[in-house]
Design an enzyme around this catalytic site. Structure first.
Site, short mmCIF file in Angstrom:
data_model
loop_
_atom_site.label_atom_id
_atom_site.label_comp_id
_atom_site.label_asym_id
_atom_site.label_seq_id
_atom_site.Cartn_x
_atom_site.Cartn_y
_atom_site.Cartn_z
N THR A 8 22.27 -13.78 49.81
CA THR A 8 22.19 -12.52 49.12
C THR A 8 23.80 -11.60 49.15
O THR A 8 24.29 -11.86 50.40
CB THR A 8 20.68 -11.75 50.17
OG1 THR A 8 20.57 -10.80 49.56
CG2 THR A 8 21.31 -11.50 51.42
N ASN A 9 23.49 -10.45 48.53
CA ASN A 9 24.34 -9.17 48.23
C ASN A 9 23.80 -7.96 48.50
O ASN A 9 24.46 -6.81 49.04
CB ASN A 9 25.53 -9.33 47.13
CG ASN A 9 26.28 -10.47 47.46
OD1 ASN A 9 26.93 -10.95 48.13
ND2 ASN A 9 26.81 -11.06 46.12
N HIS A 12 20.89 -3.61 52.41
CA HIS A 12 19.63 -3.75 53.42
C HIS A 12 19.31 -4.75 54.45
O HIS A 12 18.87 -4.96 55.32
CB HIS A 12 18.82 -3.29 53.25
CG HIS A 12 18.47 -1.47 52.23
ND1 HIS A 12 19.52 -0.39 52.99
CD2 HIS A 12 18.98 -1.05 51.27
CE1 HIS A 12 20.15 -0.26 52.32
NE2 HIS A 12 19.89 -0.35 51.31
N LYS A 13 19.22 -5.86 53.85
CA LYS A 13 18.84 -7.43 54.52
C LYS A 13 19.33 -8.24 55.39
O LYS A 13 19.42 -7.50 56.11
CB LYS A 13 17.99 -8.44 52.92
CG LYS A 13 17.46 -7.84 51.55
CD LYS A 13 16.92 -9.58 51.54
CE LYS A 13 15.20 -9.32 50.31
NZ LYS A 13 16.32 -10.31 49.58
N ASP A 69 12.42 -15.63 49.98
CA ASP A 69 11.77 -14.93 48.88
C ASP A 69 10.41 -14.12 49.37
O ASP A 69 10.32 -15.21 50.23
CB ASP A 69 12.00 -16.16 47.66
CG ASP A 69 11.46 -15.53 47.11
OD1 ASP A 69 12.14 -14.90 46.23
OD2 ASP A 69 10.37 -15.75 45.96
N THR A 70 10.07 -13.35 48.91
CA THR A 70 9.58 -12.03 49.38
C THR A 70 8.27 -12.19 48.50
O THR A 70 9.28 -12.08 47.35
CB THR A 70 9.63 -11.48 49.85
OG1 THR A 70 10.39 -11.65 50.93
CG2 THR A 70 8.67 -10.31 49.90
N TYR A 152 6.82 -1.88 46.58
CA TYR A 152 6.30 -1.31 46.79
C TYR A 152 5.42 -0.67 48.41
O TYR A 152 4.16 -0.49 48.45
CB TYR A 152 4.80 -2.71 46.65
CG TYR A 152 4.55 -3.47 45.49
CD1 TYR A 152 4.44 -3.55 45.04
CD2 TYR A 152 5.92 -4.35 44.97
CE1 TYR A 152 4.57 -4.31 43.48
CE2 TYR A 152 6.19 -5.46 44.48
CZ TYR A 152 5.26 -4.93 43.28
OH TYR A 152 5.62 -5.42 41.40
N ASP A 153 6.53 -0.03 49.01
CA ASP A 153 5.72 -0.19 50.59
C ASP A 153 4.96 1.20 50.17
O ASP A 153 3.94 0.82 51.04
CB ASP A 153 7.57 0.44 50.80
CG ASP A 153 8.26 -0.67 51.50
OD1 ASP A 153 7.57 -1.47 51.86
OD2 ASP A 153 9.32 -0.07 52.18
N LYS A 173 8.82 -0.42 60.65
CA LYS A 173 7.70 -1.60 59.51
C LYS A 173 8.85 -2.90 60.31
O LYS A 173 8.44 -3.63 59.77
CB LYS A 173 9.16 -1.01 58.19
CG LYS A 173 8.24 -2.29 57.29
CD LYS A 173 9.44 -1.37 55.64
CE LYS A 173 9.21 -2.97 55.04
NZ LYS A 173 9.89 -2.37 53.73
P1 IMP Z 1 12.77 -9.90 46.96
O1 IMP Z 1 12.49 -12.00 47.32
O2 IMP Z 1 13.10 -10.01 49.49
O3 IMP Z 1 14.07 -9.87 46.22
O4 IMP Z 1 11.26 -9.45 47.25
C1 IMP Z 1 10.67 -9.86 46.35
C2 IMP Z 1 10.03 -7.81 45.55
O5 IMP Z 1 9.21 -8.31 46.64
C3 IMP Z 1 11.20 -6.85 46.15
O6 IMP Z 1 11.15 -6.76 44.60
C4 IMP Z 1 10.36 -5.95 45.97
O7 IMP Z 1 9.37 -5.33 44.84
C5 IMP Z 1 8.80 -6.73 46.56
N1 IMP Z 1 9.00 -6.30 48.31
C6 IMP Z 1 9.49 -7.26 49.04
N2 IMP Z 1 10.25 -7.11 50.43
C7 IMP Z 1 9.62 -5.85 50.42
C8 IMP Z 1 8.71 -4.26 51.39
O8 IMP Z 1 9.40 -4.75 52.27
N3 IMP Z 1 8.50 -3.93 50.53
C9 IMP Z 1 7.92 -3.49 49.58
N4 IMP Z 1 8.07 -4.59 48.44
C10 IMP Z 1 8.67 -5.63 48.95
#
Ligand code: IMP
Length: 192
Positions: A8-9, A12-13, A69-70, A152-153, A173
């Site tokens: 990642t770049n 915050h992460k 991935d989230t 989406y927080d 959080k």
């Molecule tokens: P990523 O895989 O971490 O880039 O997350 C993919 C997407 O999920 C992000 O663009 C956000 O829309 C959402 N997301 C991930 N983590 C969070 C969080 O902690 N709070 C709110 N939305 C999140």
């Protein structure tokens, strides 16, 4: 100290992960590792995308690395937006566009159950391992925010709390969040 490249770049992460892995490993970003270019994220699962990103780094460096991935998984929407959370409202959409689409999709819906799930894929000496974190909660009917957080927080309220993620101090959080728990699982493994 052992070095791990984090695929990642995102500042915050990196900050969050560095704090959780402090003293265990040195976390190096893509830019710091001299890696450029867009990493493909074309899998249809969180695990698949995390693997794809970590493999991209491994193939170029043969250095131990990890990727995350989230996704936000909403029960009444059959798990959507899930792996497509970042681009739910379209390819170059904003966080606000995504929230608007989510609130419309859930209009009149009484089942507001949802979870955030993070999968971390670690590649260590070529071997693949996964770590997961999940937080359950519900989607609010409107935004609640005092400016904290992202994504989406403003519309996600975790169970056992009366405020949204966007109303919580970041350290609170991080201590209960999907990503926080996944990184904690990775830290436990690295400590063992
Ligand atoms: P990523 O895989 O971490 O880039 O997350 C993919 C997407 O999920 C992000 O663009 C956000 O829309 C959402 N997301 C991930 N983590 C969070 C969080 O902690 N709070 C709110 N939305 C999140």
């Amino acid at each position: 100290m052992k070095r791990l490249i984090f695929a990642t770049n995102n500042k915050h992460k990196v900050e969050e992960v560095r704090a959780a892995l402090d003293g265990l490993v040195e976390v190096v970003t893509l830019a710091e590792a001299g890696l450029q270019g867009e990493i493909p994220e074309t899998a249809d699962t969180l695990q698949g995308n995390a693997l794809q990103k970590a493999q991209w780094v491994w193939e170029r460096t043969h250095t131990d690395c990890f990727a995350d991935d989230t996704g936000l998984e909403v029960e009444a929407l059959g798990g959507a937006p899930g792996v497509y959370s970042a681009r739910y409202a379209g390819e170059h959409c904003s966080f606000d566009d995504n929230i608007d689409k989510l609130l419309s999709a859930l209009e009149g819906e009484t089942n507001r159950r949802a979870d955030f799930r993070t999968v971390i894929c670690l590649i260590e000496r070529g071997e693949v391992k996964y770590f997961e974190g999940r937080v359950d909660g519900q989607i609010l009917t409107e935004r609640h925010s005092n400016g904290e957080g992202f994504g989406y927080d403003p519309v996600f309220m975790p169970d056992r709390f009366a405020v949204s993620f966007a109303e919580m101090p970041l350290d609170v959080k991080n201590s209960i969040s999907h990503r926080g728990l996944a990184v904690k699982a990775l830290a436990e493994y690295l400590k063992a």
